[in-house]
Scaffold this motif. Sequence first.
Motif, mmCIF file in Angstrom:
data_model
loop_
_atom_site.group_PDB
_atom_site.id
_atom_site.type_symbol
_atom_site.label_atom_id
_atom_site.label_comp_id
_atom_site.label_asym_id
_atom_site.label_seq_id
_atom_site.Cartn_x
_atom_site.Cartn_y
_atom_site.Cartn_z
ATOM 1 N N GLY A 1 39.516 22.570 62.546
ATOM 2 C CA GLY A 1 40.579 22.817 63.513
ATOM 3 C C GLY A 1 41.723 23.610 62.898
ATOM 4 O O GLY A 1 42.254 24.549 63.509
ATOM 5 N N ILE A 2 42.095 23.228 61.670
ATOM 6 C CA ILE A 2 43.153 23.967 60.971
ATOM 7 C C ILE A 2 42.716 25.409 60.722
ATOM 8 O O ILE A 2 43.498 26.354 60.868
ATOM 9 C CB ILE A 2 43.495 23.264 59.644
ATOM 10 N N ALA A 3 41.422 25.573 60.331
ATOM 11 C CA ALA A 3 40.908 26.924 60.054
ATOM 12 C C ALA A 3 40.957 27.790 61.308
ATOM 13 O O ALA A 3 41.344 28.969 61.255
ATOM 14 C CB ALA A 3 39.483 26.831 59.518
ATOM 15 N N HIS A 4 40.573 27.209 62.464
ATOM 16 C CA HIS A 4 40.623 27.968 63.718
ATOM 17 C C HIS A 4 42.062 28.386 64.049
ATOM 18 O O HIS A 4 42.315 29.534 64.439
ATOM 19 C CB HIS A 4 40.049 27.137 64.869
ATOM 20 N N ARG A 5 42.987 27.435 63.886
ATOM 21 C CA ARG A 5 44.386 27.766 64.167
ATOM 22 C C ARG A 5 44.908 28.831 63.202
ATOM 23 O O ARG A 5 45.631 29.751 63.590
ATOM 24 C CB ARG A 5 45.259 26.508 64.081
ATOM 25 N N THR A 6 44.498 28.708 61.928
ATOM 26 C CA THR A 6 44.937 29.683 60.922
ATOM 27 C C THR A 6 44.384 31.070 61.223
ATOM 28 O O THR A 6 45.096 32.076 61.094
ATOM 29 C CB THR A 6 44.481 29.226 59.526
ATOM 30 N N ASP A 7 43.091 31.124 61.631
ATOM 31 C CA ASP A 7 42.496 32.419 61.982
ATOM 32 C C ASP A 7 43.242 33.060 63.151
ATOM 33 O O ASP A 7 43.514 34.271 63.150
ATOM 34 C CB ASP A 7 41.019 32.240 62.345
#
Length: 327
Positions: free
Chosen positions: A260-266
Amino acid sequence: MPTLAELLTEVAGELYALEPAEFVPARDARAAALRADGEEDAADRVKRLRKPSTAAWVVNLLARAEAEQVEQVVELGAAFREAQDDLDGKRLRELTRQRRQLVAAVAARARSLAVEAGATVSDAVLTQVESTLTAAMIDADAGRAVRSGLLIGPLQATGIGRADVASAVAVPDALGIAPVDDEGAPARHLHAVPDLPGARSGRRRKGTVPEDDAAATAEKEARDAARREAEQALADAEDDVAAARDAGSAAAAEVGRIEGIAHRTDAERDAVRRRLAELEEEASTVDAELRGAVVARQRAERTLADATRRRDEAAARLAEVVPRTPR
């Protein structure tokens, strides 16, 4: 010389203060040491101690690090049971609200302690921790077990009948916690009743056991010992499976959280890239405008210089043709 109960409580206290991965090697080493000292009964009991589940370890950690908070949980439970006995509805509603708030706060603190110790506590484990703290409020034996820091599994109590605390704590007899039967009442311990004199005419006298009987007895004892060892190995393996399952659930939850963090960061990175492209385009436009402005300023400066020079020349010529007026 400590009694068996005192010795077991002391050893269990040391073992259940360890991290789960350290438990089995430490337990086996302590059992071997007790056996070498001739403490056979204590060695057998220590060898049968079960590795704590993740939730039980978290509650044990809480009981050692935050004894005052655990005591608050137990004391609120006593007040809750008193209000139940008095049928005080208003007081029960207030205590129910307090109970929920306290359980949530103390469980969150337990989770923080576990994270500080390097463990990952999944939502499923946290639910078991909350269930155990709630049981400590509802059932007096459960409260005693939680305070002991010797849990091997989570607790659950409904308030109807006694909770099965004995099966979830390391040394229930040493803590004065009796097992319960299927109906929730204390289980009765069965004792063998000796034969009356002469009741068995074929009974042999002590010391006259034939060699065949002695060999059969030795073989039975060996089988019993092997069975106990196999049962303990199975129990340890089951504990390891449960711990691995908890760790897998926690790891899966952590993967989901990080994804989830990775998606938000992307998404944020893409937005920054788009904004950067816009800024670069704006910067190119501003640079072009700046260059034009500089050229215009330079042209204006040259125009001003030429005008100033012409003005000065005109003033000089005027001074030459106009005679000075005498004072």
